[in-house]
Enzyme design. Structure first.
Site, PDB file in Angstrom:
ATOM      1  N   SER A   1       0.756  -1.189  -0.035  1.00 16.83           N
ATOM      2  CA  SER A   1       0.091  -0.001   0.031  1.00 16.83           C
ATOM      3  C   SER A   1       0.835   1.239  -0.236  1.00 16.83           C
ATOM      4  CB  SER A   1      -0.869   0.263   1.158  1.00 16.83           C
ATOM      5  OG  SER A   1      -0.017  -0.261   2.295  1.00 16.83           O
TER       6      SER A   1
ATOM      7  N   ASP B   1      -3.163   8.236   7.588  1.00 15.08           N
ATOM      8  CA  ASP B   1      -4.162   7.467   8.635  1.00 15.08           C
ATOM      9  C   ASP B   1      -3.487   6.838   9.557  1.00 15.08           C
ATOM     10  OD1 ASP B   1      -2.922   5.401   6.961  1.00 15.08           O
ATOM     11  OD2 ASP B   1      -4.545   5.177   5.633  1.00 15.08           O
TER      12      ASP B   1
ATOM     13  N   HIS C   1      -0.218   4.742   7.000  1.00 16.75           N
ATOM     14  CA  HIS C   1       0.554   5.405   5.952  1.00 16.75           C
ATOM     15  C   HIS C   1       0.838   6.784   6.327  1.00 16.75           C
ATOM     16  CE1 HIS C   1      -2.561   2.327   4.637  1.00 16.75           C
ATOM     17  NE2 HIS C   1      -1.174   1.929   4.055  1.00 16.75           N
TER      18      HIS C   1
END
Ligand SMILES: *[C@@H]1O[C@H](CO)[C@@H](O)[C@H](O)[C@H]1NC(C)=O
Ligand SMILES: *[C@@H]1O[C@H](CO)[C@@H](O)[C@H](O)[C@H]1NC(C)=O
Ligand SMILES: *[C@@H]1O[C@H](CO)[C@@H](O)[C@H](O)[C@H]1NC(C)=O
Ligand SMILES: *[C@@H]1O[C@H](CO)[C@@H](O)[C@H](O)[C@H]1NC(C)=O
Length: 370
Positions: free
Chosen positions: A49, A337, A340
């Site tokens: 991610s 978040d 990340h």
């Protein structure tokens, strides 16, 4: 004292990195044409991610973020990037002189694949089962299969395998896998048995054996300039701290950070072995640790005020809740978040990785023509 020195040096690198980012963004980003070729003709990205730019959007998974407020600072809005703005690899593509972001495999088509493809997939890891409690994802093994599809498309475009090989030899390859084999596997005993089967050191051994075979495949597909990214301090994310708790004065989950150091050490020596065995290629170990180490120190990374919580309100899996208003002063938050980094943090990471590692790798073209 040593860490003080390191910190000063880190700030110097940061400032250099940022000024390059800014100048490249301001002067060239929209204007680079055929007469200003990028420093490498192509950039291929494998990862999770941290690098995903939309590959998970069409998958059935909770690990996808093509909704607001993701992308609030990105020119094209929510694209599936796990960030408010640009990811580290987006910024590195800019620094390398590309005039567009590297397209995700899910939508890349036509001759744009000659410039590279981004295969990264949120929640994916070295092991194919990693991250599967969240739904589908594209493990490193599947990312390599997708790359094989790209390789044959490139052969079709350039006319033959030999021209494709020549082209692929010149590209930069970014490989950043493994974080989820810990976050979304080893440290989730309720979903995965690995922590019952392996000590952290045995697990790192198990991972590196698989990883080394996978990276070898990439070499066989024509990669000759490979940046292998070490794992970051996964115990310092807001999610790690809120889920596992911290221990006194050190604001990170120590056993998580300790576990990844085994893999990082093994990856480092794997890079040495590869460089010894394959003299026509250059492998580089990128220490992602150095760019975030000051989280563990009292010295806060330059400019950041909030390290222990993300900028947006999050759901139970640590992603921003759809359509909720994030913090306004995003440049002050290290995390966007619960997992990340913010674009502001990515700017620093990308700048320092570019200067410390990639300029060397892209500047050493001729080893590949031996
Ligand atoms: C392929 O790329 C073109 C632009 O080059 C775009 O217009 C088209 O929508 C793309 N097709 C798919 C299926 O993504
Ligand atoms: C906290 O630190 C102490 C001393 O280093 C250690 O014995 C203990 O296991 C740690 N606890 C946790 C939850 O990490
Ligand atoms: C390098 O070559 C040696 C000797 O052939 C071999 O034992 C080793 O597995 C190779 N290492 C890698 C990473 O390819
Ligand atoms: C690479 O090698 C070629 C000849 O093989 C030479 O013309 C070129 O200048 C070299 N490039 C660099 C960056 O050293």
């Amino acid at each position: 004292m040593a860490s003080g020195m390191k910190y000063i040096w880190w700030v110097v690198v940061t400032i250099m990195g940022l000024s390059i980012v800014v100048s490249s963004t301001m002067q060239e980003w929209d204007e680079v044409g055929e007469d200003h070729p990028p420093q490498v003709p192509c950039f291929f990205i494998f990862g999770d991610s941290l690098a995903d730019s939309g590959n998970n959007n069409l998958l059935i998974t909770l690990a996808k973020v093509n909704y607001q407020p993701y992308g609030i600072d990105f020119p094209h809005g929510p694209t599936g990037r796990f960030c408010n703005g640009r990811t580290t690899v987006d910024i590195i593509a800019e620094l390398l002189g590309f005039d567009n972001y590297i397209p995700p495999f899910a939508t890349a088509n036509g001759s744009e694949i000659l410039r590279g493809v981004n295969y990264a997939s949120g929640s994916a890891g070295i092991l194919k089962e990693t991250g599967k409690h969240l739904g589908d994802c594209i493990s490193f093994g599947r990312q390599l299969k997708n790359h094989w599809i790209t390789v044959s498309r490139i052969s079709d475009i350039l006319g033959d395998k030999n021209s494709a090989k020549k082209h692929l030899n010149k590209c930069l390859y970014w490989v950043e896998m493994g974080n989820n084999d810990y976050i979304n596997n080893y440290f989730m005993p309720q979903h995965y048995p690995t922590s019952l089967l392996f000590t952290p050191e045995q697990y790192a051994d198990f991972l590196i054996q698989k990883y080394s075979r996978q990276i070898l495949k990439l070499y066989k597909f024509g990669a000759r300039k490979l940046a292998l990214i070490g794992l970051g301090q996964i115990g310092c994310t807001p999610n790690a701290m809120s889920t596992h708790g911290t221990n006194g004065s050190i604001a990170c989950v120590e056993n998580m950070n300790n576990a990844v150091t085994f893999l990082n050490a093994k990856l480092k020596s794997l890079v040495d072995d590869f460089n010894t065995n394959f003299t026509d290629a250059e492998f580089i170990y990128v220490d992602a640790h150095t760019t975030t180490e000051s989280q563990n120190h009292n010295s806060v990374p330059a400019g950041f005020e909030v390290l222990t919580s993300g900028c947006c309100p999050v759901n139970e899996i640590g992603q921003c809740i759809p359509s909720q208003t994030p913090c306004k002063n995003r440049a002050l938050y290290y995390f966007w978040d619960s997992f990340h980094p913010s674009e502001a943090a990515n700017l620093i990471t990308a700048g320092s990785i570019y200067i410390k590692y990639l300029t060397q790798l892209v500047g050493s073209f001729n080893k590949s023509s031996i």
